[in-house]
Design an enzyme around this catalytic site. Sequence first.
Site, PDB file in Angstrom:
ATOM      1  N   ILE A  24       0.878  17.391  -7.766  1.00 32.34           N
ATOM      2  CA  ILE A  24       2.380  16.876  -6.902  1.00 32.34           C
ATOM      3  C   ILE A  24       3.647  16.388  -7.567  1.00 32.34           C
ATOM      4  O   ILE A  24       4.388  15.990  -6.933  1.00 32.34           O
ATOM      5  CB  ILE A  24       1.502  16.254  -5.652  1.00 32.34           C
ATOM      6  CG1 ILE A  24      -0.156  16.993  -4.899  1.00 32.34           C
ATOM      7  CG2 ILE A  24       2.217  15.738  -4.615  1.00 32.34           C
ATOM      8  CD1 ILE A  24       0.477  18.096  -4.410  1.00 32.34           C
ATOM      9  N   GLU A  29       3.422 -14.781  -2.057  1.00 36.56           N
ATOM     10  CA  GLU A  29       2.001 -15.852  -2.750  1.00 36.56           C
ATOM     11  C   GLU A  29       0.989 -14.827  -2.647  1.00 36.56           C
ATOM     12  O   GLU A  29      -0.051 -15.033  -3.727  1.00 36.56           O
ATOM     13  CB  GLU A  29       2.202 -16.894  -2.577  1.00 36.56           C
ATOM     14  CG  GLU A  29       3.547 -18.181  -3.076  1.00 36.56           C
ATOM     15  CD  GLU A  29       4.825 -17.076  -2.107  1.00 36.56           C
ATOM     16  OE1 GLU A  29       5.129 -16.145  -1.804  1.00 36.56           O
ATOM     17  OE2 GLU A  29       6.247 -18.482  -2.393  1.00 36.56           O
ATOM     18  N   CYS A  46      -1.932  14.843  -3.229  1.00 38.76           N
ATOM     19  CA  CYS A  46      -0.251  13.845  -3.515  1.00 38.76           C
ATOM     20  C   CYS A  46      -0.321  12.893  -5.203  1.00 38.76           C
ATOM     21  O   CYS A  46      -1.244  13.959  -5.617  1.00 38.76           O
ATOM     22  CB  CYS A  46      -0.844  12.740  -2.639  1.00 38.76           C
ATOM     23  SG  CYS A  46       0.420  11.562  -2.789  1.00 38.76           S
ATOM     24  N   HIS A  62      -7.068  10.008  -3.644  1.00 39.74           N
ATOM     25  CA  HIS A  62      -6.837   8.123  -3.087  1.00 39.74           C
ATOM     26  C   HIS A  62      -8.237   7.277  -3.543  1.00 39.74           C
ATOM     27  O   HIS A  62      -8.227   5.839  -3.208  1.00 39.74           O
ATOM     28  CB  HIS A  62      -6.121   7.264  -1.241  1.00 39.74           C
ATOM     29  CG  HIS A  62      -4.982   8.406  -0.848  1.00 39.74           C
ATOM     30  ND1 HIS A  62      -5.730   9.632  -0.752  1.00 39.74           N
ATOM     31  CD2 HIS A  62      -3.985   8.066  -0.796  1.00 39.74           C
ATOM     32  CE1 HIS A  62      -4.290   9.543  -0.174  1.00 39.74           C
ATOM     33  NE2 HIS A  62      -3.284   9.194  -0.531  1.00 39.74           N
ATOM     34  N   CYS A 111       3.366  -4.692  -1.115  1.00 34.84           N
ATOM     35  CA  CYS A 111       4.727  -4.231  -0.356  1.00 34.84           C
ATOM     36  C   CYS A 111       5.818  -3.473  -0.740  1.00 34.84           C
ATOM     37  O   CYS A 111       5.285  -2.539  -2.424  1.00 34.84           O
ATOM     38  CB  CYS A 111       4.965  -5.596  -1.233  1.00 34.84           C
ATOM     39  SG  CYS A 111       4.058  -7.701  -0.839  1.00 34.84           S
ATOM     40  N   LYS A 138      -0.089 -11.856  -1.604  1.00 36.48           N
ATOM     41  CA  LYS A 138      -0.211 -11.228  -2.381  1.00 36.48           C
ATOM     42  C   LYS A 138      -1.508 -11.185  -3.997  1.00 36.48           C
ATOM     43  O   LYS A 138      -2.278 -11.094  -4.336  1.00 36.48           O
ATOM     44  CB  LYS A 138       0.666 -10.383  -2.553  1.00 36.48           C
ATOM     45  CG  LYS A 138       0.416  -9.387  -3.926  1.00 36.48           C
ATOM     46  CD  LYS A 138       1.838  -8.530  -4.504  1.00 36.48           C
ATOM     47  CE  LYS A 138       1.385  -7.600  -5.613  1.00 36.48           C
ATOM     48  NZ  LYS A 138       1.241  -5.918  -4.716  1.00 36.48           N
ATOM     49  N   TRP A 192      12.748   5.579   4.097  1.00 38.05           N
ATOM     50  CA  TRP A 192      12.187   4.193   3.491  1.00 38.05           C
ATOM     51  C   TRP A 192      12.670   3.888   2.523  1.00 38.05           C
ATOM     52  O   TRP A 192      13.088   2.917   1.797  1.00 38.05           O
ATOM     53  CB  TRP A 192      11.002   5.382   2.170  1.00 38.05           C
ATOM     54  CG  TRP A 192      10.026   5.385   2.960  1.00 38.05           C
ATOM     55  CD1 TRP A 192       9.768   5.243   4.001  1.00 38.05           C
ATOM     56  CD2 TRP A 192       8.838   6.373   2.050  1.00 38.05           C
ATOM     57  NE1 TRP A 192       8.328   5.992   4.336  1.00 38.05           N
ATOM     58  CE2 TRP A 192       7.874   6.350   3.343  1.00 38.05           C
ATOM     59  CE3 TRP A 192       8.801   7.061   1.217  1.00 38.05           C
ATOM     60  CZ2 TRP A 192       6.056   7.350   2.681  1.00 38.05           C
ATOM     61  CZ3 TRP A 192       8.143   7.456   0.642  1.00 38.05           C
ATOM     62  CH2 TRP A 192       6.126   7.707   1.308  1.00 38.05           C
ATOM     63  N   GLU A 199       6.058  10.421   8.889  1.00 29.72           N
ATOM     64  CA  GLU A 199       6.150   9.107  10.027  1.00 29.72           C
ATOM     65  C   GLU A 199       7.445   8.748  11.139  1.00 29.72           C
ATOM     66  O   GLU A 199       6.359   7.795  11.941  1.00 29.72           O
ATOM     67  CB  GLU A 199       6.030   8.708   8.162  1.00 29.72           C
ATOM     68  CG  GLU A 199       6.483   7.231   8.919  1.00 29.72           C
ATOM     69  CD  GLU A 199       6.925   6.278   7.200  1.00 29.72           C
ATOM     70  OE1 GLU A 199       6.212   6.416   5.849  1.00 29.72           O
ATOM     71  OE2 GLU A 199       7.344   5.184   7.056  1.00 29.72           O
TER      72      GLU A 199
HETATM   73  N1  GLN Z   1       5.843  13.935  -6.183  1.00 29.17           N
HETATM   74  C1  GLN Z   1       5.624  12.885  -5.825  1.00 29.17           C
HETATM   75  C2  GLN Z   1       4.873  12.336  -6.352  1.00 29.17           C
HETATM   76  O1  GLN Z   1       4.041  12.888  -6.869  1.00 29.17           O
HETATM   77  C3  GLN Z   1       5.085  12.761  -3.987  1.00 29.17           C
HETATM   78  C4  GLN Z   1       4.232  11.075  -3.940  1.00 29.17           C
HETATM   79  C5  GLN Z   1       3.946  10.823  -2.305  1.00 29.17           C
HETATM   80  O2  GLN Z   1       3.810  12.131  -1.185  1.00 29.17           O
HETATM   81  N2  GLN Z   1       4.537  10.272  -1.728  1.00 29.17           N
HETATM   82  O3  GLN Z   1       4.437  11.230  -6.907  1.00 29.17           O
HETATM   83 ZN    ZN Z   2       1.613  12.371  -0.993  1.00 31.21          ZN
END
Ligand code: GLN
Ligand code: ZN
Length: 755
Positions: A431, A16, A727, A695, A516, A18, A561, A605
């Site tokens: 990526i 909620e 990424c 990003h 989330c 979010k 994850w 991580e």
């Molecule tokens: N191959 C994934 C992508 O391009 C890698 C994502 C990630 O590193 N979190 O979305």
């Molecule tokens: Zn990445």
Amino acid sequence: MLTSVIGYPRIGANRELKFLTERYFRGQASQGELLAGARELRLRHWRAQRQAGIDLIPTGDFSFYDGLADTAVLVGAVPARYRELGLGPLDTYFAMARGYQGPKGDVKALSMRKWFNTNYHYLVAEVPDDVGLSLSSSAPFDQYAEAAAEGIAAKPTLIGPFTFAKLARWLGRGAAERAGELAQVYAEALARFAALGAEWVQLEEPSLVMDLTAADLDLLAALYQPLLAAKGGLKVLLQTYFGDIRDCYELVRELDLDGIGLDFVEGEETLELVRAGGLKPSVTLFAGLVGGKNVWRNDYAESLATLAELAELTPNLAVSTACSLLHVPYTVAPETALTPDQRAALAFAEEKLTELDELRRLAGLADPASDPLAVANAEARARHRAGLDAAVRARAAAVTEADFTRLPARAERALSQRQALGLGLLPTTTIGSFPQTGEVKANRARFRKGEIDQAAYESRLRELTAECVAAQEAIGLDVLVHGEFERGDMVEYFGENLDGFLFTKQAWVQSYGTRCVKPPIIWGDVKRRGPITVEVIGHAQSLTDRPVKAMLTGPVTILNWSFPREDVAPAESAIQIALAIRDEVMDLEAAGVRIIQIDEAALREKLPLRRADWRGGYLDWAIPAFRLVHSGVGASTQIHTHMCYSEFEDIIGDIDAMDADVISFEAARSSHSIVPALKAAGFATAVGPGVYDIHSPRVPAVAEIEQALCSILESLPAESVWVNPDCGLKTRGPAETQASLKNLVAAARAVRAGV
Ligand code: GLN
Ligand code: ZN
């Protein structure tokens, strides 16, 4: 014996908070509605805890975005660039959390980091040198009063001064120099709570479980001695979590505290510390026995044995969660698609409340083991241990040292790959994912709801892939990808295609702000049912002469994850998953795929918080698990990997030992600061340091990317450098993606001409 909860999830069982906050961001909900909705959620969470019989219910664990940002506001550490926007307090706070672009100005957000070894992110507070620290928010006191009005005598919680001092960025004078000032603000906060009638105040200090230096211990003393001298009749609980406090246990024991909270789940040495040196008789030991990171039912027999031993060692005992419950979902109740055995084995936040209450009750019995509660617990746990796959076990057991070693060596492979792939210098690629547009998501949603059949769904996926391949050719990229349109999430997708995973409907956990995640649960032994990506990659490759890079998620990331098993060591789970992904790698190679990327986004991580646990521990199984995935391929097949963070300066040798041929990683946000370190370490894997930040929706100029490339080439030979974004592009829009990639290709061409 008291029961205590360190913190409770705040996003709402149906997310909620979010949805309401996002409506507020879009201007569709008023501030009044947001505040009212948040209050409603807090009340609901407190009532749930009261109903479960919890004695010390936390207030102040609520946050509109993040607790460390709240603490920054509390102590008055709001950087001028946010204050100067002239927004109201809530919007200033949101500007710190997510940046602000509008009529009042243009500022970036505070940076974000992973909260210890969790997948939760906190905002890195900044403490400006020119601002005196002072108690500057009433939120924690208002929330305490709000609970009191509801008849709940709560235990207010704050992120403690040591953890704040360690995690914030101190501009100018450091934390040690300003310890007195910070302690003074906390002392005032304690006085406010005392005036409101609080009995206990909890100060959360997860930073105490890290490797501490002598200077850290001085800082701890400098913060806590004045603070505790001013506490009066208020009881102060120093609450630690995510490990043991071996470096400061002696010092903490000597402080004038009323309660000390220790983690008996992740704290390997916690019990040993208490055995070796008891607490003062006046101090209550809060025994963190109900894990706040796992989703499994507590082992009552083990917890009760610990409680019994502790009762001998210390007169005042409370039973507590081992960390905040923020990191687990709300409740198993809506997971009706799971079997009764599965449901019985799981305990999310609400079920953990019940566990605390039951443990307290059982601990008071002369013969707890024969009580029906204990019997039911043992039975539920035993049922979960069934369901092993003998073939998977046998295969994992048969893995030999040779299976972890890819031959020939990397340098020789590089020659074969150069011939086989025919790529020039500074090859360009991405990526993996391309923008997940509304159309992509709608296709998946229609399929999940049964509105379209599998054939229609997959046919649309093939079209999307074809469009993506054509677009990449037009842009001029050298190594193409299929776009990942079939994946909502890189872990969930593979989990769904492997045996051994459970999927939930509602088991959301906050990752940051309003984001989330719904981690899969590893339930049984893991194996691949059949080829997963072979068809889609083959389809993409059939559309172009350029090499298409296949895209897999690596074993360490799948494990990190997910919610891992407790009855199987992570090292063993990683081998099982690695063998499953290895099968996919071998099938891809057999199908003619020449480049395979195995993403290890989450490898860094989960690096243990203490250096002593890196080697001889985590890295000793994580790196081999990755090697096991690709050791079977021929010399001319090129293996790529990708990591989301470039903060691996201290494990460069280990990353090289993954023995990939190429690694790409996030580097633009940190201005490629790792590149010289790679050179210095003699890093032998070819690298693609991201040349722009994905990003942000910003389109990088050609000159900017050229400059990034040239700076990379100052440290590394052109033969071993790739050109790619930071990424995956899934969160970006199509227009900005195309423009950015065009600039990337233009920059690579310009730089190639010069080398
Ligand atoms: N191959 C994934 C992508 O391009 C890698 C994502 C990630 O590193 N979190 O979305
Ligand atoms: Zn990445």
